[in-house]
Every structure is written in structure tokens, then in C-alpha cells.
Design a protein around this motif. Sequence first.
Motif, short mmCIF file in Angstrom:
data_model
loop_
_atom_site.label_atom_id
_atom_site.label_comp_id
_atom_site.label_asym_id
_atom_site.label_seq_id
_atom_site.Cartn_x
_atom_site.Cartn_y
_atom_site.Cartn_z
N GLY A 75 -35.90 -30.74 87.52
CA GLY A 75 -35.21 -31.99 87.19
C GLY A 75 -35.42 -32.38 85.74
O GLY A 75 -35.99 -31.62 84.96
N ILE A 76 -34.94 -33.58 85.40
CA ILE A 76 -35.05 -34.06 84.02
C ILE A 76 -36.52 -34.19 83.65
O ILE A 76 -37.30 -34.81 84.37
N GLN A 77 -36.89 -33.56 82.55
CA GLN A 77 -38.29 -33.54 82.13
C GLN A 77 -38.50 -34.43 80.92
O GLN A 77 -39.52 -35.08 80.80
N HIS A 78 -37.56 -34.43 79.99
CA HIS A 78 -37.69 -35.33 78.84
C HIS A 78 -36.33 -35.72 78.28
O HIS A 78 -35.32 -35.07 78.56
N ILE A 79 -36.34 -36.82 77.51
CA ILE A 79 -35.17 -37.25 76.75
C ILE A 79 -35.55 -37.16 75.28
O ILE A 79 -36.63 -37.63 74.89
N ALA A 80 -34.68 -36.52 74.50
CA ALA A 80 -34.98 -36.37 73.07
C ALA A 80 -34.05 -37.23 72.24
O ALA A 80 -32.83 -37.18 72.40
N PHE A 81 -34.66 -38.04 71.38
CA PHE A 81 -33.89 -38.86 70.44
C PHE A 81 -33.97 -38.26 69.05
O PHE A 81 -35.03 -37.79 68.62
N LYS A 82 -32.86 -38.31 68.35
CA LYS A 82 -32.82 -37.78 66.99
C LYS A 82 -33.29 -38.85 66.00
O LYS A 82 -32.89 -40.02 66.12
N VAL A 83 -34.12 -38.44 65.06
CA VAL A 83 -34.53 -39.31 63.96
C VAL A 83 -34.25 -38.60 62.64
O VAL A 83 -34.15 -37.36 62.61
N ASP A 84 -34.12 -39.38 61.56
CA ASP A 84 -33.87 -38.77 60.26
C ASP A 84 -35.17 -38.25 59.63
O ASP A 84 -35.17 -37.25 58.93
N ASP A 85 -36.25 -39.00 59.86
CA ASP A 85 -37.52 -38.67 59.22
C ASP A 85 -38.64 -38.78 60.26
O ASP A 85 -39.10 -39.87 60.57
N ILE A 86 -39.04 -37.64 60.79
CA ILE A 86 -39.98 -37.67 61.92
C ILE A 86 -41.37 -38.15 61.50
O ILE A 86 -42.04 -38.85 62.26
N GLU A 87 -41.79 -37.82 60.28
CA GLU A 87 -43.10 -38.28 59.80
C GLU A 87 -43.13 -39.81 59.77
O GLU A 87 -44.08 -40.44 60.22
N LYS A 88 -42.06 -40.37 59.21
CA LYS A 88 -41.96 -41.82 59.10
C LYS A 88 -41.89 -42.47 60.49
O LYS A 88 -42.52 -43.49 60.75
N ALA A 89 -41.12 -41.85 61.38
CA ALA A 89 -40.98 -42.38 62.74
C ALA A 89 -42.34 -42.39 63.45
O ALA A 89 -42.69 -43.36 64.12
N LEU A 90 -43.12 -41.31 63.29
CA LEU A 90 -44.43 -41.24 63.93
C LEU A 90 -45.37 -42.31 63.38
O LEU A 90 -46.11 -42.95 64.14
N GLU A 91 -45.33 -42.52 62.07
CA GLU A 91 -46.14 -43.58 61.45
C GLU A 91 -45.80 -44.94 62.06
O GLU A 91 -46.68 -45.72 62.41
N GLU A 92 -44.49 -45.19 62.13
CA GLU A 92 -44.02 -46.47 62.64
C GLU A 92 -44.42 -46.66 64.11
O GLU A 92 -44.89 -47.73 64.50
N LEU A 93 -44.27 -45.61 64.91
CA LEU A 93 -44.63 -45.70 66.33
C LEU A 93 -46.12 -45.97 66.48
O LEU A 93 -46.54 -46.79 67.29
N LYS A 94 -46.91 -45.27 65.68
CA LYS A 94 -48.36 -45.44 65.72
C LYS A 94 -48.74 -46.87 65.37
O LYS A 94 -49.55 -47.50 66.03
N SER A 95 -48.08 -47.39 64.33
CA SER A 95 -48.40 -48.75 63.88
C SER A 95 -48.01 -49.78 64.92
O SER A 95 -48.52 -50.89 64.94
N LYS A 96 -47.08 -49.42 65.80
CA LYS A 96 -46.67 -50.34 66.87
C LYS A 96 -47.47 -50.12 68.15
O LYS A 96 -47.14 -50.68 69.20
N GLY A 97 -48.49 -49.27 68.06
CA GLY A 97 -49.39 -49.08 69.19
C GLY A 97 -48.88 -48.15 70.27
O GLY A 97 -49.37 -48.15 71.39
N ILE A 98 -47.88 -47.34 69.94
CA ILE A 98 -47.34 -46.39 70.92
C ILE A 98 -48.25 -45.16 70.99
O ILE A 98 -48.62 -44.60 69.96
#
Length: 133
Positions: A75-98
Motif C-alpha cells: 500500500g501507500i508508503q510515503h507521499i513526496a513533496f517537491k521543494v526548490d531547496d532541500i537544505e533550506k527546507a530541512l533547516e526550516e522544518l528543524k526550526s519549527k520542531g519537526i
Amino acid sequence: MVNKIDHLGIAVKDLDEALKFYEDVLGIKCVETEVVEDQKVKTAFLPIGDTEIELLESTSEDGPIARHIEKRGEGIQHIAFKVDDIEKALEELKSKGIRLIDEKPRKGAGGAMIAFLHPKSTHGVLIEICQRD
Ligand code: ZN
């Protein structure tokens, strides 16, 4: 932060069998298959409209896809979202406590850079973010 659904990842027991359904019944064509060694998977990508279906078959009994199928079945295992800048996205997610499974981007199928977020932080969905250049 995210642009669109890049693809849906579906865990299958047998890629060739699954392709018969997606190609012969649904009429979606596989454009590429690839083994991703460090994730212990064989993947097949089937573009549909503005997104893609990613079928994932485990290449080993202890891989993440094998474990997923053991626990939950195919079955469905994951959903993938596209980002322009993955490094920046990870920083932002981390800063939001994800909670992140991958602190640093790693190589996924098709030369994309990918990272997974922990389902505990995403209401139960394994989310992948990915950047394609
Ligand atoms: Zn994926």
C-alpha cells in the motif's frame, strides 16, 4: 514551502506483478526502473499528469519496504513533496520542531535529493521532501 506532490510511494511485493496492474489495467507507463542500493529498494516511476507513482519493491528481507509490508501489507508508503531547496527546507522544518528521519539530504531514485520526515511529526504520514535539478 512545498510546491506540489512530486510522487506517491507505494510498497509492493512484486514489482513486475504490480506493473501489470498499473500499465496494463490503468494504462500508466513506467518510464524508469532503478535499484537504490542504500535504501534496499527497486523502484519504478510512472508519470501521471503533473505527478508520478513510485512503486517500491524491497531488494532485501530487512529493508524499510520489506518491514513496511510485513507490518502493514502492500500500500501507500510515503507521499513526496517537491521543494526548490532541500537544505533550506530541512533547516526550516528543524526550526519549527519537526522530527526528521534524515537530518541531511541523501540520494534518491532518478538523481533526486531526498529526506524523510518522521510520521510522529506529520500526523502519521511518512513524508518525503525532494529536490530535482
Ligand atoms: Zn519516494
